[in-house]
Motif scaffolding. Sequence first.
Motif, PDB file in Angstrom:
ATOM      1  N   LEU A   1       0.804  -1.233   0.000  1.00  0.00           N
ATOM      2  CA  LEU A   1       0.000   0.000   0.000  1.00  0.00           C
ATOM      3  C   LEU A   1       0.832   1.277   0.000  1.00  0.00           C
ATOM      4  N   GLY A   2       1.743   1.370  -0.951  1.00  0.00           N
ATOM      5  CA  GLY A   2       2.491   2.605  -1.138  1.00  0.00           C
ATOM      6  C   GLY A   2       3.659   2.810  -0.204  1.00  0.00           C
ATOM      7  N   GLN A   3       3.980   1.786   0.609  1.00  0.00           N
ATOM      8  CA  GLN A   3       5.097   1.936   1.547  1.00  0.00           C
ATOM      9  C   GLN A   3       6.037   0.734   1.487  1.00  0.00           C
ATOM     10  N   VAL A   4       7.274   0.957   1.943  1.00  0.00           N
ATOM     11  CA  VAL A   4       8.231  -0.148   2.042  1.00  0.00           C
ATOM     12  C   VAL A   4       8.019  -0.812   3.399  1.00  0.00           C
ATOM     13  N   VAL A   5       7.766  -2.133   3.407  1.00  0.00           N
ATOM     14  CA  VAL A   5       7.600  -2.814   4.691  1.00  0.00           C
ATOM     15  C   VAL A   5       8.816  -3.650   5.067  1.00  0.00           C
ATOM     16  N   GLU A   6       9.621  -4.045   4.067  1.00  0.00           N
ATOM     17  CA  GLU A   6      10.795  -4.845   4.397  1.00  0.00           C
ATOM     18  C   GLU A   6      11.825  -4.709   3.286  1.00  0.00           C
ATOM     19  N   ILE A   7      13.097  -4.745   3.653  1.00  0.00           N
ATOM     20  CA  ILE A   7      14.172  -4.764   2.661  1.00  0.00           C
ATOM     21  C   ILE A   7      15.323  -5.570   3.238  1.00  0.00           C
ATOM     22  N   GLY A   8      16.005  -6.301   2.385  1.00  0.00           N
ATOM     23  CA  GLY A   8      17.151  -7.075   2.854  1.00  0.00           C
ATOM     24  C   GLY A   8      17.757  -7.840   1.704  1.00  0.00           C
ATOM     25  N   SER A   9      18.801  -8.613   2.022  1.00  0.00           N
ATOM     26  CA  SER A   9      19.378  -9.458   0.982  1.00  0.00           C
ATOM     27  C   SER A   9      18.323 -10.479   0.566  1.00  0.00           C
ATOM     28  N   SER A  10      18.504 -11.043  -0.606  1.00  0.00           N
ATOM     29  CA  SER A  10      17.581 -12.058  -1.087  1.00  0.00           C
ATOM     30  C   SER A  10      17.423 -13.171  -0.054  1.00  0.00           C
TER      31      SER A  10
ATOM     32  N   PRO B   1      12.210 -14.072   6.479  1.00  0.00           N
ATOM     33  CA  PRO B   1      11.364 -12.875   6.372  1.00  0.00           C
ATOM     34  C   PRO B   1      10.910 -12.428   7.754  1.00  0.00           C
ATOM     35  N   LYS B   2      10.808 -11.115   7.937  1.00  0.00           N
ATOM     36  CA  LYS B   2      10.404 -10.587   9.240  1.00  0.00           C
ATOM     37  C   LYS B   2       8.957 -10.102   9.234  1.00  0.00           C
TER      38      LYS B   2
ATOM     39  N   HIS C   1      19.169  -5.660   7.261  1.00  0.00           N
ATOM     40  CA  HIS C   1      17.807  -6.182   7.101  1.00  0.00           C
ATOM     41  C   HIS C   1      16.837  -5.208   7.770  1.00  0.00           C
ATOM     42  N   GLY C   2      15.979  -4.583   6.975  1.00  0.00           N
ATOM     43  CA  GLY C   2      15.078  -3.563   7.503  1.00  0.00           C
ATOM     44  C   GLY C   2      13.633  -4.009   7.473  1.00  0.00           C
ATOM     45  N   VAL C   3      12.857  -3.578   8.480  1.00  0.00           N
ATOM     46  CA  VAL C   3      11.450  -3.963   8.540  1.00  0.00           C
ATOM     47  C   VAL C   3      10.663  -2.864   9.243  1.00  0.00           C
TER      48      VAL C   3
END
Length: 348
Positions: free
Chosen positions: A240-249, A256-257, A323-325
Motif C-alpha cells: 500500500l504505497g510503503q516499504v515494509v521490508e528490505i534485505g538481501s535475497s 522474512p520478518k 535487514h530492515g522492517v
Amino acid sequence: MTDPRDIGGPQQPLLKVRDLLKHFPIKGKGLPFGGKSAVRAVDGVSFDILKGETLGVVGESGCGKSTTARVLMQLIAQDSGELVFDGETVGSRALPLRQFRRQTQMVFQDSYSSLNPRMTIEDSIAFAPIVHGLASRTAITRARDLLARVGLQPERFAGRYPHELSGGQRQRVNIARALALEPRLVILDEAVSALDKSVEAQVLNLLLDLKQEFGLTYLFISHDLNVVRFISDRVLVMYLGQVVEIGSSDQVFDHPKHPYTRALLQSMPSTDPLQRTEVAPLAGDPPNPINPPSGCRFHTRCAHAQPLCSQRMPLFATDDSGHGVACLRYEPDSGVQFKEQSAVEVSV
Ligand SMILES: Nc1ncnc2c1ncn2[C@@H]1O[C@H](COP(=O)(O)OP(=O)(O)O)[C@@H](O)[C@H]1O
Ligand SMILES: [Mg+2]
C-alpha cells in the motif's frame, strides 16, 4: 567498478530515494471526503539502490511499484521527496533532468506498445542516441552491435518491423533500446512477465550477462517471487504505497520478518511446474489506497495484529546486517509481540 562516470566510489549508492510521495488526486461526485481525495500510490518511500546490484521489488498489484518506477525515471514528478543519483540531487544544477535521464532507462512489460510500429528495429534503437546528438551512422552501428548483443542477428533483424517479431524478440529489442544510451541504471518493470516460461528464462539470463558486460545496476520489479529470487541481490517489499521490508535475497526469502512478507512467501507458487497453482498471493484484496488503514497499513490482514497496530505507524528499522522492517513487533518498546505461529498466517 571502472566506470569513469562513477563519481562517488563503489560505496556510494547509485540512487538514494528519500521520502518519496506521489498521490493521484481524484475528483468526482459521490466520493467521500467532500469529493476531494487522492490515491496514495507512493506514500513516503525511502531506499537505496547500490552500485552494481539487482534490487528486486515485490508486492501485490496496486501497491505502487510502477508508480515508484515512473517517479524514479522522472516520467512523472513526485509531490515531494528527493532522488540523489551518485551523490547529486536529480534536477539540480549539478545533475539536470536530461543528464539524469540518459543514465536511467526503463523496460516495460508490454513489448509491443513501447516500440513505434512504423520504425524498423535498428531505427528504433538508434533513435534516442540520435536525439542526444550522436551521428546517425554511429548510432546505427551501435544499434546493430546491440542487436547482436541481445541475441538478434543484425543482418536478419535490423530492417524488420515490430509486428514481424515474437514477444521475446521484441523484448530483446526493448532491452537493446534501453542500453543504447549507455545507462548506468536500468529499471525493469514486469519486463519478463508477459513471456512464456522458457523465453522468460532466456531473457533473464541475457539480462544477467548484459549487467556483467556493461556494469549495470538493475531495479527489477515483478509480482513473480520466483523470478525475483533468481535475479535479485536484495529485495524490497511494498505494501500500500510503503516499504515494509528490505534485505538481501536470503534474508527476505529465508528469514522474512514482516508478516506481509511471510504471507506472500507462503502463497508463493512452486517452481516445480507440476506443483504450480494459480493462487492469489494473499487472501482478499489489499485495502483501498485512497483511504488506507490507520497505524500499520497491514493490520487489517495481519494474524499478529494487536490494538496498538491500528494506532501507531511502525518505524522502519534496519539491523546491523542491513535487514530492515517496519513492524511494531521489532520495536522493543512497543510491547507488541508475535502470537504463536498460527496455521493461517493471514486473516482477512
Ligand atoms: N495515473 C493514475 N491516476 C490515478 N491512479 C493511479 C494512476 N496510476 C496508478 N494509480 C493507482 O495507484 C496505485 C498504485 O498503482 P501502481 O503503481 O500501478 O501499482 P503496481 O505497479 O504495484 O501494480 C493503484 O491504486 C493505481 O490504481
Ligand atoms: Mg505495475
